[in-house]
Scaffold this motif. Structure first.
Motif: not given
Length: 612
Positions: A6-12
């Motif tokens: 989820t972190l990657l989807k938010r920031f990547i």
């Protein structure tokens, strides 16, 4: 791990280009490492007579099928090596092999560096975005949020937790993007060579994955505890610095030192446990890898010796080499999973702020306030913070250009009533109207642009006089700042400082007296030049001489403005157009000073107590 995805989807997404480049170069790294291994086996095999090679060049094409293509490539490699040895001799062949290894290793380390090089902008960019979002959220949160949260804990999330996310999650990004590619490609080659051996290896791996996951899960729980205790420690420091004068006045240094030592020691014990678990990653994964290698050597050796294996001894050596190459990235991956679990605990604490729902909702189709024209109206308004009603059934009209004063005992709801006007909070019942329009239909920015505040505690910043007075007013000139300071009776003491308007005033204006801080605060409100003015006990904390100077400055500020005044000192509001007396959240009396004195009620008793 879902949280990490989820972190990657938010920031990547903004860094897709760098992700692609990093993946591409990591893929090349794996391919070059395979080539360097593959070239060694046939050379050693032929040089040391492990196999007699009598090969001829085999023509192939991609349409022959994968098995035939691999067989042809293997045959032609042996053929080329054999021809080289016969033409240049064994010694020169070894030299060529060494040069080839140097060349492929150069390519491997070069592409590995480029894979990490393109990961750096992702890592630093995501951290910058996370800090920016967190700061933006803190700025946008309503004041009510900070009445329940400790400032020290919020600071801990902004610094300690964000730093932990950087150290744990972001530092693992390179490993997360690189190692799975290497492992998958190596496993693919191993399956191609011997699916029986590879299947046997994969049957051994779930146990190691379960063990590592169990340790990582406990690590996340303890990391959450550690960051909470770190927030408690920062709160203690912040409170100590803010109340240092009281601490020294009451000789409470030893008491606070003992309290700090307890929290500090508790934090040390927690992080001892965290770091011991974290450092368990490497030995556990290495032990598991060694066990798998030992079992693989036994199982593969039995198959080869019994002639039941699809590969011979040289290929088995290559197979073991590839498997050894999987162990290092697997260990790094397990260590990275530990780091991620540790960092996710901090991310949860950061997300507690980021995911907080804003209680002050902005209108979807806001109306525009061009200029305040008529009146402010509180209509059937009631409000409570938690269970007890602070204000009940308030009805109040403040016409343009008039001054309305609010008086009453502490806790009667005066400050709350004025805090509702700029939408620091929203009423539970009823509404507030400006020029006949509910303030919820305006943008909060537009409402607050119409208002100036002077509070009991002058809130100043550790900056120059100029920047404090010009705060919030874009493109203010020095001449305008000086004019505002003169009206606020602040110009003389500002010019008496070493650098005048460029002098710094210390933390929260600590270099100034209470009256001086208040006059700087008034100058700031004068420069903003708002049509609506809120004065919340602006003179209650001052001595008589300072109060006279500040009161004169306030009267200059109040000219031709609509003013709401909260006052304890009743002498400052005698000339108000209307005085409202609040008692336990209700307006119990209203009128001019002389009329309320004649009433001989609450207001008269307040005046008598102050006179006495």
């Amino acid at each position: 791990m879902f949280k990490f995805v989820t972190l990657l989807k938010r920031f990547i997404p903004p860094y897709k280009k760098y992700v692609f480049l990093s993946l591409f170069f990591n893929l090349l790294t794996t391919v070059f490492s395979l080539f360097s291994f593959a070239a060694v086996i046939p050379v050693l095999q032929i040089l040391f007579g492990l196999q007699s090679v009598e090969k001829t060049y085999q023509v192939w094409s991609w349409g022959d099928g994968m098995k035939e293509v691999i067989s042809a490539l293997k045959n032609n490699l042996y053929f080329w090596v054999d021809q080289t040895i016969h033409s240049v001799g064994g010694g020169n062949a070894l030299l060529y092999m060494g040069l080839f290894l140097i060349f492929t290793t150069t390519l491997k380390v070069g592409t590995a560096y480029l894979g990490s090089y393109f990961m750096i902008p992702i890592r630093t960019g995501v951290l910058r975005d996370l800090r920016t979002q967190l700061y933006h959220k803190i700025i946008s949160l309503p004041i009510g949020f900070f009445t329940t949260e400790r400032k020290g804990d919020i600071m801990s999330r902004m610094t300690g937790d964000v730093g932990e996310v950087e150290a744990s999650i972001m530092s693992s990004l390179d490993l997360i993007f690189k190692n799975p590619i290497m492992i998958l490609i190596y496993l693919g080659v191993m399956f191609t060579m011997s699916w029986e051996l590879t299947l046997f290896v994969l049957l051994l791996l779930p146990f190691s994955g379960w063990l590592i996951g169990k340790i990582g899960k406990s690590l996340k729980k303890q990391s959450t505890t550690g960051q909470e205790q770190n927030g408690e420690l920062l709160s203690q420091i912040e409170e100590t610095l803010g109340g240092l004068r009281v601490v020294k006045a009451f000789n409470a240094e030893i008491k606070l030192e003992k309290r700090f030592a307890i929290i500090n020691d508790k934090l040390r014990r927690t992080f001892n446990r965290i770091n011991r678990r974290y450092n368990l990653a490497h030995p556990v994964s290495e032990l598991i890898g060694t066990i798998v290698i030992a079992v693989l050597l036994w199982f593969g050796g039995v198959l080869i010796l019994s002639h039941k294996s699809s590969i011979g001894a040289p290929e088995f050596i290559y197979y073991i080499l590839i498997f050894y190459s999987i162990i290092a990235p697997s260990k790094d991956l397990s260590r990275a999973s530990y780091s991620i679990q540790k960092g996710l605990a901090s991310l949860d604490r950061v997300d507690k702020i980021l995911m907080t729902e804003l209680s002050i909702k902005e209108p979807k189709n806001p109306q525009t306030i061009h200029t305040f024209a008529d009146k402010i109206e509180y209509k059937n308004l009631s409000f409570k913070y938690e269970n007890e009603w602070v204000l009940r059934d308030i009805n109040l009209v403040v016409p343009k250009g008039k001054t309305v004063a609010l008086v009453g005992q502490s806790g009667s709801g005066k400050s709350t009533l004025v805090d509702l006007l700029p939408r620091y909070y929203d009423p539970i019942k009823g509404e507030i109207l400006i020029d006949g329009v509910n303030i919820k239909k305006y943008k909060t920015h537009d409402i607050r642009s119409q208002m100036g505040n002077v509070n009991q505690e002058a809130i100043l910043f550790n900056d120059t006089f100029y920047n404090n007075i010009a705060f919030g007013v874009e493109s203010a000139t020095l001449e305008q700042v000086i004019e505002a300071a003169k009206i606020a009776n602040a110009h003389e003491f500002i010019m008496a400082t070493e650098n005048g308007y460029e002098s710094t005033i210390g933390d929260r204006g600590s270099k100034l007296s209470g009256g001086q801080r208040q006059r700087v605060s008034i100058a700031r409100a004068i420069l903003k030049n708002p049509p609506i003015l809120i004065l919340d006990e602006a003179t209650s904390a001052l001595d008589t001489e300072s109060e006279k100077m500040v009161q004169e400055a306030l009267e200059n500020l109040m000219k031709n403005r609509t003013t709401l005044v909260v006052a304890h000192r009743l002498s400052t509001i005698k000339r108000a157009d209307e005085i409202c007396v609040l008692h336990e959240g209700l307006i119990v009396e209203r009128g001019k000073h002389d009329d309320l004195i004649v009433l001989d009620g609450y207001y008269k008793r307040l005046c008598d107590m102050q006179s006495f």
